[in-house]
Structure formats: C-alpha cells, structure tokens
Design an enzyme around this catalytic site. Structure first.
Site, mmCIF file in Angstrom:
data_model
loop_
_atom_site.group_PDB
_atom_site.id
_atom_site.type_symbol
_atom_site.label_atom_id
_atom_site.label_comp_id
_atom_site.label_asym_id
_atom_site.label_seq_id
_atom_site.Cartn_x
_atom_site.Cartn_y
_atom_site.Cartn_z
ATOM 1 N N ASP A 1 0.847 -1.187 0.000
ATOM 2 C CA ASP A 1 0.000 0.000 0.000
ATOM 3 C C ASP A 1 0.886 1.242 0.000
ATOM 4 O O ASP A 1 2.081 1.169 0.303
ATOM 5 C CB ASP A 1 -0.889 0.020 1.251
ATOM 6 C CG ASP A 1 -1.920 -1.092 1.231
ATOM 7 O OD1 ASP A 1 -2.411 -1.422 0.150
ATOM 8 O OD2 ASP A 1 -2.235 -1.624 2.311
ATOM 9 N N ASP B 1 -4.993 -4.006 4.770
ATOM 10 C CA ASP B 1 -5.535 -3.595 6.066
ATOM 11 C C ASP B 1 -7.044 -3.789 6.181
ATOM 12 O O ASP B 1 -7.577 -3.822 7.271
ATOM 13 C CB ASP B 1 -5.189 -2.129 6.358
ATOM 14 C CG ASP B 1 -5.633 -1.190 5.234
ATOM 15 O OD1 ASP B 1 -6.504 -1.586 4.442
ATOM 16 O OD2 ASP B 1 -5.104 -0.067 5.164
ATOM 17 N N ASP C 1 -9.251 -7.298 1.981
ATOM 18 C CA ASP C 1 -7.883 -7.676 1.614
ATOM 19 C C ASP C 1 -7.554 -9.111 2.008
ATOM 20 O O ASP C 1 -6.528 -9.653 1.586
ATOM 21 C CB ASP C 1 -6.865 -6.745 2.295
ATOM 22 C CG ASP C 1 -6.882 -5.340 1.717
ATOM 23 O OD1 ASP C 1 -7.258 -5.210 0.538
ATOM 24 O OD2 ASP C 1 -6.529 -4.393 2.424
#
Length: 830
Positions: free
Chosen positions: A291, A569, A573
């Site tokens: 990310d 997170d 996911d």
C-alpha cells in the site's frame, strides 16, 4: 458478559434495561462489582503443560530410548563410567530441549501480547473514544434482523475496528470470549508449535537418518563380533559411540531455537510473526506489493499549496505543526476559516511533536488554517458528515461573520455546487495540482439563516473559495528500504486507491522502477487473466484499485513463478493476504480480519519494517543453513573415524566414551551458537533464493564429504604421529580426541560466513555467544586432559605444550584448506 443473544436486533432501551446500564456509563463501584461477578475482559488461555510434564516429554525420542537402553546394558556390564557419560548425554539433551521449548513459548506469548486488542470505556459518566469499522459504513441505533450477517449489523460497533468520523456513545454488550474479536482472538490463545516446512523437513530427514545410522550400527555390531572377534562389551560401547556421533540429535532442537530467536528479532523490527512458515517465506520474497498511504508515506497530510482567484500560494511547514510560511503574501483568511470550521479533527502537542486526533487530512487543514492570520472560531449548529456517495462535508456555524455554511469535498462535486465560476478553468487547475502528486480539495461557503443546513440551497448556491493541495510525504526510511529491496533483487510494486498522478509522483520520490507507467483499476478490469499476467511483470504502480484487484495481481505475479508478499488492512484484503506467499497486515490501521488472514503483522505500518523483516527472514534461513552445514559434516567426521578403524581392524583413535564426551560438550552447544549469528554484510545484496531448494544440495553433500575426509586425515594423522613417537595408546587417543574438538571449533568459525570469506577480522572476532561457547568447551577439554580425576573418567593423559601447539596448527591448516575450497567455489559462481 452478556445476557443478550441478539443485541443487534434489540432496541437501545431494551439493551440498557437488560444489562442494568445507563447512558452515563458505570460508576467505579458498579464496575468493580461486575468485575468480580463476570471476571476481567480477557480471553481465556489454553492451560499449558506443567513444567515437570514438559521436562519428561524431552525423553520421548527414538535416540534417547536407544541411549537409555545402552546405559542399561553398560550398567549390567558394570561399565559405570560409560553408563554415567551416556546418562549425562541424555540429561543434557533433555535440559537443552526443555530450555528451548520455554523460549518458543515465550516468543509466542510475546506475539500474543503485541496483538492483544484494547479498548477505552466510560466510567463515572466520562465520554469514551469508540471504535468503528475499517471501511466507511454508517452506524446507528436502529435494530436490524436477528439473522443479519456480521457486516450488516449496523447497530453494532466492533472493538478493533476504526471510527472514520462522527461521534457516538456505545453500550458494551459483550466482553472477553463472548465478543466477535474474542472469537478471533481465541485462535491466538494456544501456543503455536514452533515449526516451519523447512524444520519439519529437517525433522523428517533426521528421523530417517537416525534409523539408517542405527541399521549401520547394528551391522557394525555383527561385523565386529563375528568378523573382528572383538569383546562384546567393548564393541557395544564403540557402536553406541558411532551412533551418538552420527545421529544429529541436537539438530531439530537447535533449529527450533533459531526460529524462536528469529521471531523475537522480527518483533524488535516491528514485524510480528503470526504463522511461522512466514519466516522462510519472507526471506525468499521476490516481489513486494505494498500500500502507499501510511506504509510508503508518513500518513501525515500537509497542505503544500493553495489556489484562489488571486493566484497560487506555496504553504511551508512540516507535519501538523501550525507554523509555516505562506508565499507569496495574500488574503487566504476565508479559505483558512472554511478549512478550520468544516473539520472534525483536533491538534494537540505531545512532547515535541504535534499530533492529530481524527482524519489526517483534516488535521493538515487545521495546521494550514493556523498558518493564516484571522478569526477561525465559531459555534457549530449543524453538519452534514462526509459520505462517499455525496463526496462533501458541510458545517453550519454561528460566529463573528454570522451564520455561514462551509463546504469541503472533491473538486468535481463542490464546483458543481458553486455559482458564477468557470468550471473548466477550475477543473483544469485541480488536475494540474493532482499531477504534482497532491490530493486536491475544494472549499466553498454560503449564507444561512436557520439553525439547520438547507441541503437545497447548497446546490448551485455556494461561493467558491479555492483549492488546497495536500501531500502525504514519503517516509525517508521507506526510500532507503525500497533501494535496499531493489539491490536485493526484490521488485517493489505500489497498489493504491489514490489517483494515478498522485501515485506516480510518490513513486518517483520513493524510487520505484517505471515510476511513470501506471495501470488503474479500470485498466485492470479491461484485461483478462492472461493479459494481466503479461502486463504485471513490467508495471510497478497500480492506482485507483480496489481490494479485489489485489487478489488478481497476486495470482498474476505468482503465474511467473515469483514469490509474492502482499500488504493489506481491510476486510476485503483477506483473500489476497491468504493467497500471497507472505501476507502482511497493518498493525495500526488494519482490521482484525486482515490480521487473521496475514502471516505477519506490522506493528508500525512502515514499509521499512517489511524490508527489515526480509532481512531477518534471510538471516534466519542463513542461520538454519549454517546449523545444518556445521552439524552434518562434523557428525560424519566423528563417526567416520570410528567406522574406518573398526572395519580396518585398527586401534580406535578415540574411545567410545570419548566420542560420547565430545557429543556432550559440542553437539548442541556449538550449533546453538550459530542461532545467534548476526546478519551477514551481503545479505541484502543477493538475489532471492529458491524456496524449493532441497536440504541436501549438491554443495552440502560435497562439503560433508570434504570435511569428513579432512577429519579422517587429521585424526588418523595425529594418532599415527603419537604412536610412531612411542606415546602410550591413551595419550595418542587423548590427542586425537582434542584434535576432533579443535577441528569442530575451527569449522564453526568457517561456517559463520557461508557467502563470503572467513579470513577477516570481523569473522575472527566472532560474537559474544561464540566466544562464551568456545571458552566453555576449551575449559572443559583442559579439565579432562589435565585434571587427574577427570583423566581417569575418560582415560585421558596430559598433552605436552608442543603437541598442543601441533594440534592447534592442524586445526589452522584444516581451516585454510576449507576456506580455499570455498573461495574457489565462490569465484566459479561469479
């Protein structure tokens, strides 16, 4: 603690009545009473085995049974010294195994402690901070259906999730194991067995090797008795010595300790290992999909630019500190007032740093407002919270400037709500800011006469104030970590929900490859799986993606045979985290579902911690390999000395009891020292290893043969030398025994550097653990060689100074020979 079976389907009043609670919370007295009645809000722990039981379970091993049987036989033959030494070996193995199992439990207990969920509560009518959900979902007190799915229970707030905006007061309806997080956390209450595929493979290998060695030992017993006509009592002890010398009984224990040390080392690097195979997986990673926000960047939004009808302004300052220059000078007071009042965040100073309570973006707007002079205070009368559907936030305030509605939101949405502006011009200006890597917000205001916001007057009735461009600056340590990963042959790919321009700008600052080639979520949706597999290898930036895209990206990368680490997170996911070779969840902003699906949890959400975890994973694997590469050759060398003498009908260079003694002081201790080895200097300069590489590689087999051959030459050489000089047999055997120990110590220093030269000062200096072990073994050898009581036990004799120096010289020659072979091998690889 709950008397409610379906609190999500029960009204607020009924919940309060059932639980005998009030909206003001509990008094300290009532809280204390309920604590006594219901117990602490803690998950139950699985009761571990008692210390005594754990100790005696250390004797549950095939080799231990063989040794105990040998002790019984030697005792029946009244070889009491031999019996004592065998039992000492058995006891030492049990004590070390007991200690290492304790280390394993302690390591996992530390992990559970770091993952333990916490919550704040109301006491004596004090307002509490409540938790919400990881993705924006509206919550309210309205009951839902009793059979509603967990994600549809909009009347419930779950501990461990996050509130994105708004305020509320909640009623605790369950604690401990009765909570949803308790159900998940219950999976962490048991001590996970410290094992990985590699260790399981080694354990399996050690078992079969043990059976093979016992078979060979049995054949030696038959050969020696019927062909060599040796006395059974003496022959039996020799065969026991061979078996003990050859079987790597300490290998699984030492490797498990190595894993436990690796777990703790990763925890110190803020990477919490939830599943132990991740230690091997993270060390062989060839691609990291990460990310952006908070991982590669600081997650500290800063207003870097503002634009009004007067022009463009640069905003100085760092973080949330309310200091910074505005250049050029201009009137930004109305823009700053809107930024301050259309805001739910708060800034406060903690130690020397400014911190934000609430959304980081709103914290940056407050800091910006503080840098602009003017009155930014007013009383809030009404508000429309931000929602992804209408993409703006509105606040009605009453202050010095009267009742004003302030609005902030996405430029394309807020601009449509304003009158008298050139829409194309301001859309173009917003795009220009976005291309600089800035997140752009538009701010507007409108007059109001009532106590509530009239949503109808917002559409087309606002006055446009200007644009602000915010940036989440890269973490300096992430820039260094990305460079380190690229040097290690690891490709770093950014997957973000941000705009393509912002992603490309940050990627360039971070140092990603192909920083200006971006695929968006829309682009991914147009590609089938085969096309995506072709594109994904060359693209490092994926923008405007959803969690569902992550799973496709992992699968596409794995189709190339790459070992993939994926960060995440959110609840959505979880599939990608499970599919990845190493799933990495965010510890600060991650949902419990993501953590549950992950192999590792980052305690600080920092990309640098991922790079550190890769380094530690490689170090753990290197240390496991060092343990194997030290144990197998030395065991082979010890046993080969006795087997060759037995088959050739020669006098034994070392007695059976001396072999047992050598194993007692070196088999686990020297190997254990390798578990504490630090990271080698070139660890992150090597390409990722093949996860499917076999334990007994061709290189290791060759090293076993080479070392065993050199052991034979050295031991028989010193033994022959002693006999030729007329030394008594016990002295010759004492010299051979000490030669074996010296060779094993020199081999230890050689094996510490398996990827580079050992002929350096750093390599010779060793570590504190290495020298503690070496000094202890040296002292033990001096004791049995020169102290009469111990000489009698092992049949040893005093060695002269010159002979002692000769033994050390043989060890040095052995070290030089294997080092030359290593340098030739490394040169050929280059």
């Amino acid at each position: 603690m709950t008397d409610l079976t379906t609190p999500h389907a029960t009204s607020t009043a009924d919940c309060l009545a059932t639980l005998a609670a009030t909206p003001d919370g509990l008094t300290a007295t009532e809280a204390a009473r309920r604590l006594v009645e219901h117990g602490p809000n803690r998950l139950p722990e699985v009761r571990s085995q008692g210390q005594v039981v754990r100790f005696f379970l250390q004797f549950h091993n095939v080799l231990i049974y063989v040794l105990i049987g040998a002790a019984v036989v030697t005792g029946a033959l009244q070889h009491w010294v031999d019996t004592g030494v065998i039992l000492a070996v058995v006891l030492a193995n049990a004590v070390i195994g007991f200690i290492q199992e304790g280390k394993a439990e302690a390591a996992m207990a530390a992990i559970r402690g770091m993952l333990a969920p916490k919550a704040a509560v109301c006491r004596a009518a004090q307002e509490a901070m409540l938790t919400g959900e990881s993705v924006p979902v509206e919550k309210g007190p309205t009951p839902v259906a009793a059979n509603a799915a967990l994600g549809d229970r909009s009347s419930m707030l779950w501990s461990g999730t996050l509130v994105t905006q708004g305020t509320a007061r909640g009623l605790v309806v369950a604690t401990g194991q009765a909570t949803e997080i308790g159900r998940i956390g219950g999976l962490l209450t048991g001590v996970e067995q410290l094992t990985t595929p590699l260790v399981a493979q080694i354990d399996h290998f050690a078992r079969w090797l043990s059976f093979l060695i016992l078979l060979v030992a049995g054949l030696l017993l038959v050969w020696g008795y019927y062909v060599g006509h040796m006395p059974f009592a003496d022959l039996f002890m020799v065969v026991v010595g061979v078996a003990v010398a050859a079987i790597p009984e300490g290998l699984p224990a030492v490797m498990t300790i190595t894993l436990a040390i690796g777990v703790q080392a990763m925890a110190r690097r803020h990477a919490i290992v939830r599943r132990l195979p991740a230690i091997e997986a993270i060390g062989s990673i060839s691609v990291i999909c990460t990310d952006k926000t908070g991982t590669l960047t600081r997650n500290e939004m800063v207003v870097a630019a503002a634009e009004t009808a007067e022009g463009i302004f640069a905003i100085g300052g760092e973080g949330y500190a309310p200091e910074g220059a505005v250049t050029p000078a201009g009137d930004l007071s109305r823009l700053a007032r809107a930024a301050a009042l259309c805001n739910d965040a708060r800034l406060h100073r903690k130690d020397a740093a400014w911190m934000v309570e609430g959304d980081p973006m709103e914290g940056a707007l407050l800091a910006f407002a503080s840098k602009v002079a003017g009155d930014h205070s007013a009383r809030r009368l009404d508000a429309i919270p931000f929602d992804s559907r209408h993409r703006f936030m509105a606040v009605l305030t009453d202050g010095l400037h009267g009742r004003v509605t302030h609005v902030k939101g996405a430029p394309e949405r807020v601009l449509r709500m304003c009158e008298g502006i050139d829409l194309k011009h301001w859309h173009d200006r917003a795009e220009a800011l976005a291309r600089r890597g800035l997140r752009v917000l538009a701010l507007a205001e409108g007059s109001e006469t009532g106590d509530r916001i009239d949503a109808g007057t917002l559409e087309g009735g606002l006055t446009f104030l200007g644009l602000v461009g915010l940036i989440d600056p890269p973490r300096p340590e992430a820039i260094a970590a990305v460079a380190e990963c690229r040097a290690a042959g690891i490709r770093v790919k950014m997957i973000t929900g941000d705009h393509a321009g912002t992603a490309a700008a940050i990627a360039a600052q971070i140092g990603l490859a192909n920083a200006y080639r971006v695929l968006t979520g829309a682009d991914l949706d147009k590609l089938d799986d085969a096309q995506l597999a072709l594109e994904v290898a060359d693209v490092d930036i994926f923008a405007r993606t959803s969690p569902e895209h992550k799973l496709r990206l992992v699968t596409a990368l794995q189709a190339h045979g790459l070992s993939v680490a994926m960060t995440g997170d959110g609840v959505n996911d979880a599939p990608a985290l499970k599919r990845a070779d190493a799933g990495i969840a965010m510890g600060l902003k991650g949902s419990e579902a993501a953590k549950e699906a992950a192999d590792l949890v980052l305690a600080d959400d920092n990309f640098a911690s991922i790079a550190s975890a890769v380094r530690e994973g490689r170090t753990v694997y290197d240390n496991l390999k060092k343990v194997i590469s030290w144990t197998l050759p030395t065991n082979a060398g010890e046993s080969a000395v006795v087997i060759l003498a037995l088959l050739a009908g020669l006098a034994l260079p070392v007695t059976a009891v001396q072999i047992l003694w050598i194993n007692l002081i070196t088999a686990i201790t020297l190997g254990l020292a390798l578990a504490f080895e630090p990271t080698e200097s070139g660890t992150m300069a090597r390409p990722p290893r093949d996860r499917n590489a076999p334990i007994l590689s061709g290189g290791l087999v060759w090293h076993v043969v080479l070392v065993a051959t050199l052991f034979l030459a050295a031991v028989f050489g010193i033994f022959t030398y002693a006999i030729d000089r007329g030394y008594p047999l016990p002295l010759a055997q004492t010299m051979a025994m000490n030669t074996l120990v010296v060779l094993e110590i020199f081999h230890l220093f050689f094996i510490r550097n398996i990827h580079s030269t050992s002929l350096t000062w750093a390599a010779a200096r060793g570590t504190r653990v290495i020298w503690i072990v070496v000094v202890a073994i040296t002292a033990a050898q001096f004791a049995v060689t020169y102290l009469p009581p111990l000489q009698a036990v092992l049949g040893a004799m005093r060695i002269s100074l010159m002979d002692g120096l000769l033994i050390m010289a043989i060890g040095a020659v052995f070290f030089v020979l294997i080092e030359i072979e290593k340098q030739v091998r490394l040169a050929l690889r280059r």
